[in-house]
Design a protein around this motif. Structure first.
Motif, PDB file in Angstrom:
ATOM      1  N   LEU A 179       0.836  -1.201   0.000  1.00 24.94           N
ATOM      2  CA  LEU A 179       0.000   0.000   0.000  1.00 24.94           C
ATOM      3  C   LEU A 179       0.869   1.250   0.000  1.00 24.94           C
ATOM      4  CD1 LEU A 179      -2.888   1.222   0.241  1.00 24.94           C
ATOM      5  CD2 LEU A 179      -2.598   1.128   2.719  1.00 24.94           C
ATOM      6  N   VAL A 180       1.910   1.273   0.833  1.00 29.82           N
ATOM      7  CA  VAL A 180       2.822   2.423   0.878  1.00 29.82           C
ATOM      8  C   VAL A 180       3.519   2.581  -0.467  1.00 29.82           C
ATOM      9  CG1 VAL A 180       4.911   3.356   1.946  1.00 29.82           C
ATOM     10  CG2 VAL A 180       3.149   2.300   3.374  1.00 29.82           C
ATOM     11  N   GLU A 181       3.947   1.485  -1.050  1.00 28.40           N
ATOM     12  CA  GLU A 181       4.659   1.542  -2.331  1.00 28.40           C
ATOM     13  C   GLU A 181       3.758   2.004  -3.469  1.00 28.40           C
ATOM     14  OE1 GLU A 181       8.157  -1.804  -1.649  1.00 28.40           O
ATOM     15  OE2 GLU A 181       6.262  -2.417  -2.592  1.00 28.40           O
ATOM     16  N   SER A 182       2.437   1.874  -3.279  1.00 28.24           N
ATOM     17  CA  SER A 182       1.514   2.379  -4.308  1.00 28.24           C
ATOM     18  C   SER A 182       1.523   3.901  -4.381  1.00 28.24           C
ATOM     19  CB  SER A 182       0.091   1.891  -4.025  1.00 28.24           C
ATOM     20  OG  SER A 182      -0.497   2.631  -2.952  1.00 28.24           O
ATOM     21  N   GLY A 183       2.007   4.556  -3.326  1.00 31.35           N
ATOM     22  CA  GLY A 183       2.046   6.014  -3.279  1.00 31.35           C
ATOM     23  C   GLY A 183       0.741   6.658  -2.875  1.00 31.35           C
ATOM     24  N   ALA A 184      -0.265   5.836  -2.503  1.00 39.02           N
ATOM     25  CA  ALA A 184      -1.595   6.392  -2.215  1.00 39.02           C
ATOM     26  C   ALA A 184      -1.782   6.802  -0.757  1.00 39.02           C
ATOM     27  CB  ALA A 184      -2.676   5.387  -2.596  1.00 39.02           C
ATOM     28  N   VAL A 185      -0.887   6.353   0.145  1.00 39.17           N
ATOM     29  CA  VAL A 185      -1.053   6.738   1.550  1.00 39.17           C
ATOM     30  C   VAL A 185      -0.723   8.221   1.679  1.00 39.17           C
ATOM     31  CG1 VAL A 185      -0.376   6.328   3.936  1.00 39.17           C
ATOM     32  CG2 VAL A 185      -0.433   4.418   2.315  1.00 39.17           C
ATOM     33  N   ASP A 186      -1.686   8.993   2.131  1.00 38.66           N
ATOM     34  CA  ASP A 186      -1.546  10.455   2.145  1.00 38.66           C
ATOM     35  C   ASP A 186      -1.200  10.982   3.533  1.00 38.66           C
ATOM     36  OD1 ASP A 186      -1.562  12.894   0.814  1.00 38.66           O
ATOM     37  OD2 ASP A 186      -3.668  13.286   1.285  1.00 38.66           O
ATOM     38  N   ALA A 187      -1.942  10.535   4.550  1.00 32.04           N
ATOM     39  CA  ALA A 187      -1.726  11.051   5.902  1.00 32.04           C
ATOM     40  C   ALA A 187      -2.211  10.040   6.916  1.00 32.04           C
ATOM     41  CB  ALA A 187      -2.454  12.388   6.098  1.00 32.04           C
ATOM     42  N   MET A 188      -1.590  10.091   8.095  1.00 38.58           N
ATOM     43  CA  MET A 188      -1.990   9.256   9.232  1.00 38.58           C
ATOM     44  C   MET A 188      -2.169  10.172  10.430  1.00 38.58           C
ATOM     45  SD  MET A 188      -2.016   6.067   8.105  1.00 38.58           S
ATOM     46  CE  MET A 188      -2.102   5.209   9.682  1.00 38.58           C
ATOM     47  N   VAL A 189      -3.287   9.998  11.143  1.00 42.62           N
ATOM     48  CA  VAL A 189      -3.578  10.851  12.300  1.00 42.62           C
ATOM     49  C   VAL A 189      -3.857   9.962  13.505  1.00 42.62           C
ATOM     50  CG1 VAL A 189      -5.051  12.657  13.262  1.00 42.62           C
ATOM     51  CG2 VAL A 189      -4.570  12.620  10.798  1.00 42.62           C
ATOM     52  N   ALA A 190      -3.049  10.103  14.549  1.00 38.58           N
ATOM     53  CA  ALA A 190      -3.262   9.350  15.789  1.00 38.58           C
ATOM     54  C   ALA A 190      -4.223  10.115  16.686  1.00 38.58           C
ATOM     55  CB  ALA A 190      -1.940   9.127  16.511  1.00 38.58           C
ATOM     56  N   VAL A 191      -5.224   9.401  17.232  1.00 40.72           N
ATOM     57  CA  VAL A 191      -6.248   9.996  18.097  1.00 40.72           C
ATOM     58  C   VAL A 191      -6.213   9.262  19.434  1.00 40.72           C
ATOM     59  CG1 VAL A 191      -8.717  10.473  18.375  1.00 40.72           C
ATOM     60  CG2 VAL A 191      -7.669  10.550  16.090  1.00 40.72           C
ATOM     61  N   ARG A 192      -6.277  10.001  20.512  1.00 41.84           N
ATOM     62  CA  ARG A 192      -6.181   9.416  21.846  1.00 41.84           C
ATOM     63  C   ARG A 192      -7.410   8.564  22.188  1.00 41.84           C
ATOM     64  NH1 ARG A 192      -6.200  12.095  27.058  1.00 41.84           N
ATOM     65  NH2 ARG A 192      -7.277  10.154  27.521  1.00 41.84           N
ATOM     66  N   SER A 193      -7.355   7.903  23.298  1.00 41.15           N
ATOM     67  CA  SER A 193      -8.472   7.073  23.748  1.00 41.15           C
ATOM     68  C   SER A 193      -9.661   7.935  24.169  1.00 41.15           C
ATOM     69  CB  SER A 193      -8.037   6.204  24.928  1.00 41.15           C
ATOM     70  OG  SER A 193      -7.544   7.008  25.978  1.00 41.15           O
ATOM     71  N   ASN A 194     -10.809   7.294  24.374  1.00 41.06           N
ATOM     72  CA  ASN A 194     -12.043   7.906  24.882  1.00 41.06           C
ATOM     73  C   ASN A 194     -12.747   8.823  23.886  1.00 41.06           C
ATOM     74  OD1 ASN A 194     -10.277   7.427  27.542  1.00 41.06           O
ATOM     75  ND2 ASN A 194     -12.436   7.313  28.076  1.00 41.06           N
ATOM     76  N   PHE A 195     -12.469   8.666  22.595  1.00 35.51           N
ATOM     77  CA  PHE A 195     -13.218   9.437  21.600  1.00 35.51           C
ATOM     78  C   PHE A 195     -14.527   8.743  21.225  1.00 35.51           C
ATOM     79  CE2 PHE A 195     -10.083  12.533  21.291  1.00 35.51           C
ATOM     80  CZ  PHE A 195     -10.416  13.499  20.354  1.00 35.51           C
ATOM     81  N   PHE A 196     -14.605   7.430  21.486  1.00 33.68           N
ATOM     82  CA  PHE A 196     -15.830   6.697  21.202  1.00 33.68           C
ATOM     83  C   PHE A 196     -16.649   6.573  22.479  1.00 33.68           C
ATOM     84  CE2 PHE A 196     -13.263   5.574  17.616  1.00 33.68           C
ATOM     85  CZ  PHE A 196     -14.166   5.448  16.577  1.00 33.68           C
ATOM     86  N   TYR A 197     -17.969   6.504  22.318  1.00 31.54           N
ATOM     87  CA  TYR A 197     -18.849   6.497  23.476  1.00 31.54           C
ATOM     88  C   TYR A 197     -18.881   5.147  24.174  1.00 31.54           C
ATOM     89  CZ  TYR A 197     -20.219  10.665  20.995  1.00 31.54           C
ATOM     90  OH  TYR A 197     -20.188  11.861  20.338  1.00 31.54           O
ATOM     91  N   THR A 198     -18.587   4.081  23.435  1.00 32.65           N
ATOM     92  CA  THR A 198     -18.681   2.745  24.026  1.00 32.65           C
ATOM     93  C   THR A 198     -17.360   2.000  24.012  1.00 32.65           C
ATOM     94  OG1 THR A 198     -19.387   1.856  21.882  1.00 32.65           O
ATOM     95  CG2 THR A 198     -21.110   2.512  23.437  1.00 32.65           C
ATOM     96  N   ARG A 199     -16.292   2.652  23.510  1.00 33.61           N
ATOM     97  CA  ARG A 199     -14.976   2.020  23.491  1.00 33.61           C
ATOM     98  C   ARG A 199     -13.946   3.033  23.962  1.00 33.61           C
ATOM     99  NH1 ARG A 199     -15.149  -0.116  17.347  1.00 33.61           N
ATOM    100  NH2 ARG A 199     -16.159   1.899  17.149  1.00 33.61           N
TER     101      ARG A 199
END
Length: 723
Positions: free
Chosen positions: A352-372
């Motif tokens: 996938l990386v070699e395809s050149g299509a990966v544009d951005a990655m964003v890490a998000v902390r825990s507790n953003f979901f209501y049930t997870r």
């Protein structure tokens, strides 16, 4: 808190209170309630367009033809038979079966819109006690809803969806993606044309947010030629999604099917945009059924001894990639472990990386979901990346970017969403949009500053009224020397503090006026006009908008820095106001007792002074909030400008780094942002917000109190059942 937020909370509180007085669970209660909001919205829209339609109906021989479904469709409204209108249901006399009347109303709408809504609308209203159901109807006849437009009712619907998810309704809340994550995905990929696909669409939040994005850009889905396509495996969730589209006036096709095995819309290579929040870490996908699937261009990620795919995450990633056209973009939520998984999953990731299509990655902390509570990552693919960026990936670690909503739930504030999007703009070389956002913050800062004098005036009036009353009482009192001395000391402290406050207030107002005169031109809107002539920062930049970036950035930096001392003055004045309120309370209490004793002081106006004291507390909060609003937007501009001082993308420790394919290969093909951005150097946190910290502590306490109350209610209910 805005008026719409107050309305949302008031309606939820009223509806939830009714639920608390019944034996119904949230799962039983949620669909019928959402159905009533849907009906309220449909009725509002019907009544809104009916006069226009009636005025334009042709007549022949003095006879005007009847209203038809097509008349309302052309106006973006649903046709409602008389017995399906909300006012009719409200007017039903006592003793008539209101549940059956609502069911008949839902059936009539489905009959008229069979292709879109057949079998979708809830009809389980017989589960309610008649009086409870009538009260629910009245709840959604709130004055704020009767005159509300589609956007407001659409937001109410989304708010109730979110709240039901938070209390665990509908399959543990998995049908609902938190709005701030959806908004971030939409902001990053900008779905403004063609086919928008969500192959795990849940309640349709991605489609609704796309519509909001288009409206902000000054258009609509139909005018932009946007086509919505969704797929879900759960029939109940599909009903939610179709209702969500209908309540927002959107059209789209949502098919029932398991996306692991089926592509109901046959969109391989045909989707312009893909957005999704798929179920994480599914490990029971049959490898034999999917091994020849054309949606797996990178092969299977790994198969266990039971011929099952070890983890379905990379099936989703591959599917999303394969759905895209040659210029398509995708944004989706993934488990945080996916970006560094090994073995067969690493091999898929490498390709996938070699395809050149990966544009951005964003890490998000825990507790953003209501049930997870687990952390997650947002993945962004772009098959149409320009050649100069095909060997690069933007790594953005947003785990330190958040606000607390409740004790257990976090999200991005609207400004945090914009700030993260601004980093994406810089990555794409869209400097004009970044400068437009900073300019908007400076404009909002200036606008909030103009409201400060009027916000301070009511608090000042209360202080003056109370001080004059206490001073007059002190002058005429013959209380014992010790009591009088204590009151005199308290009044003197109050007078001294109030004199200092008045001087500092005058200085602040003078400095604010001077600031506006000197720097007001920097904050004038220059972004692209959006809907209703409003400034839209998310509209595509004008072709000639790139001129003179350095000059604009330098001016904006100077304007923001010039406000720094005023921000300190605003904070200082807020603290002085708090101190004055405490000193006023102390002096007032010392005077009130003697004034109301057996020899009551006839000049002590108890009623007026009590009202003034209560008003002081309210007006002090109002003034403090207004002072804080100005400093809030200053902090947003500061956050961006101190990290990107040249209005160009640069590495920021613990936040962002642009990495090459060689960097990724050297790190075992990991796409985990934290592995690249590093750790911020130890320093004083200039963004620390004491008021925000107090707010978070208040949320923590409120959450604990709410949980304690719920536990007490459950214990009491269980005890009564035992008896």
């Amino acid at each position: 808190m805005t008026a719409i937020e107050q309305l949302e909370r008031r309606l939820w509180s009223a509806a939830d209170q009714l639920r608390a007085n019944s034996k119904l669970t949230s799962t039983e209660y949620s669909m019928p309630v959402l159905g009533l909001i849907f009906l309220r919205h449909a009725s509002n829209r019907y009544l809104d367009v009916e006069p226009e339609i009636l005025a334009s109906l042709p007549s022949r021989g003095g006879q005007t033809r009847p209203l038809t479904k097509d008349d309302f469709t052309r106006k973006g409204a649903l046709y409602l038979r008389p017995e399906a209108q909300y006012d009719y249901l409200l007017s039903l006399p006592k003793g008539q079966d209101v549940a059956q009347a609502i069911i008949d109303a839902m059936r009539s709408i489905e009959a008229d819109y069979a292709e879109m809504l057949a079998g979708v609308l809830p009809k389980d209203y017989q589960i309610f006690e008649p009086e409870l159901l009538r009260n629910l109807l009245k709840t959604f006849n709130d004055e704020g809803l009767r005159d509300a437009g589609g956007d407001v009712l659409g937001r109410i619907y989304e708010y109730f969806l979110m709240k039901f998810a938070m209390v665990g309704a509908q399959d543990n809340g998995e049908f609902f993606t938190p709005p701030s994550l959806v908004q971030t995905i939409v902001n990053f990929i900008e779905p403004n044309h063609g086919v928008v696909l969500d192959p795990a669409c849940g309640s349709g939040g991605m489609f609704v947010q796309t519509a909001h994005f288009l409206q902000e850009s000054g258009t609509t889905a139909s005018r932009a030629g946007v086509v919505f396509r969704g797929q879900e495996k759960t029939e109940l969730t599909i009903r939610l999604a179709k209702m969500n589209l209908a309540v927002h006036g959107l059209e789209g096709k949502i098919e029932e099917g398991n996306t692991f095995y089926e592509d109901k819309h046959e969109l391989l290579g045909k989707a312009d945009f893909v957005m999704a929040n798929p179920p994480f870490n599914v490990d029971e996908v049959d490898a034999e059924k999917v091994k020849k699937d054309p949606r797996l261009p990178f092969g299977l990620p790994g198969v266990n001894a039971k011929s099952k795919v070890s983890n379905g995450n990379y099936l989703w990633v591959s599917y999303f990639y394969s759905y895209l056209t040659a210029t398509g973009r995708a944004g989706f939520v993934m488990s945080s472990q996916t970006s560094s998984a090994g073995h067969g999953e690493k091999e898929v990731r490498r390709k996938l990386v070699e395809s050149g299509a990966v544009d951005a990655m964003v890490a998000v902390r825990s507790n953003f979901f209501y049930t997870r509570t687990v952390p997650c990552e947002l993945w962004f693919l772009d098959k149409g990346k320009p050649a100069e960026r095909r060997d690069q990936v933007l790594m953005l670690d947003a785990r330190n970017v958040f606000r607390k909503v409740t004790r257990k739930v976090y999200d991005f504030s609207p400004e945090q969403e914009k700030n993260l999007t601004a980093i994406m703009w810089l990555y794409r070389g869209q400097t004009v949009r970044y400068l437009g956002l900073v300019r908007e913050y400076l404009r909002q800062l200036e606008a909030e500053c103009t409201l400060i004098p009027d916000a301070l005036t009511p608090a000042d009036a209360c202080l003056n009224l109370l001080l004059e009353a206490v001073q007059a009482f002190l002058a005429r009192t013959d209380e014992a020397a010790e009591q009088r001395e204590a009151l005199a000391t308290a009044v003197q402290e109050w007078e001294t503090a109030q004199t200092a406050y008045r001087l500092d207030q005058q200085a602040l107002l003078k400095d604010l006026a001077a600031y506006a005169a000197t720097w007001g031109h920097v904050a004038k809107p220059q972004a692209v006009a959006g809907a209703n002539g409003q400034t839209s920062l998310f509209a595509p930049p004008a072709a000639n908008g790139a001129a003179d970036y350095e000059r604009q950035n330098a001016e904006q930096q100077q304007a923001r820095q010039a406000f720094g001392p005023l921000a300190a003055q605003c904070k200082g004045l807020s603290k002085q106001l708090d101190l004055l309120a405490k000193l006023a309370a102390r002096a007032y209490e010392l005077a009130e007792g003697p004034a109301l004793n057996a020899k009551a002081d006839p000049d002590w106006d108890t009623s007026t002074l009590k009202k003034a004291r209560k008003a002081l507390d309210e007006q002090r909060h109002y003034a403090a909030e207004q002072l804080q609003q100005a400093t809030y937007f200053h902090r947003q501009a500061t956050w961006l400008q101190t990290r990107f001082p040249e209005a160009r993308l640069q590495d920021v420790p613990a936040l962002v780094k642009l990495v090459s394919r060689a960097d990724i290969e050297a790190n075992d093909w990991s796409l985990t942002p934290g592995r690249y951005v590093g750790v911020a150097p130890a320093e004083t946190d200039e963004d620390f917000d004491f008021e925000e910290e107090l707010r978070d502590l208040h949320l923590e306490l409120a959450g604990l109190n709410e949980e304690a109350g719920e536990l007490a209610r459950i214990i009491q209910s269980n005890f009564e059942e035992l008896l």
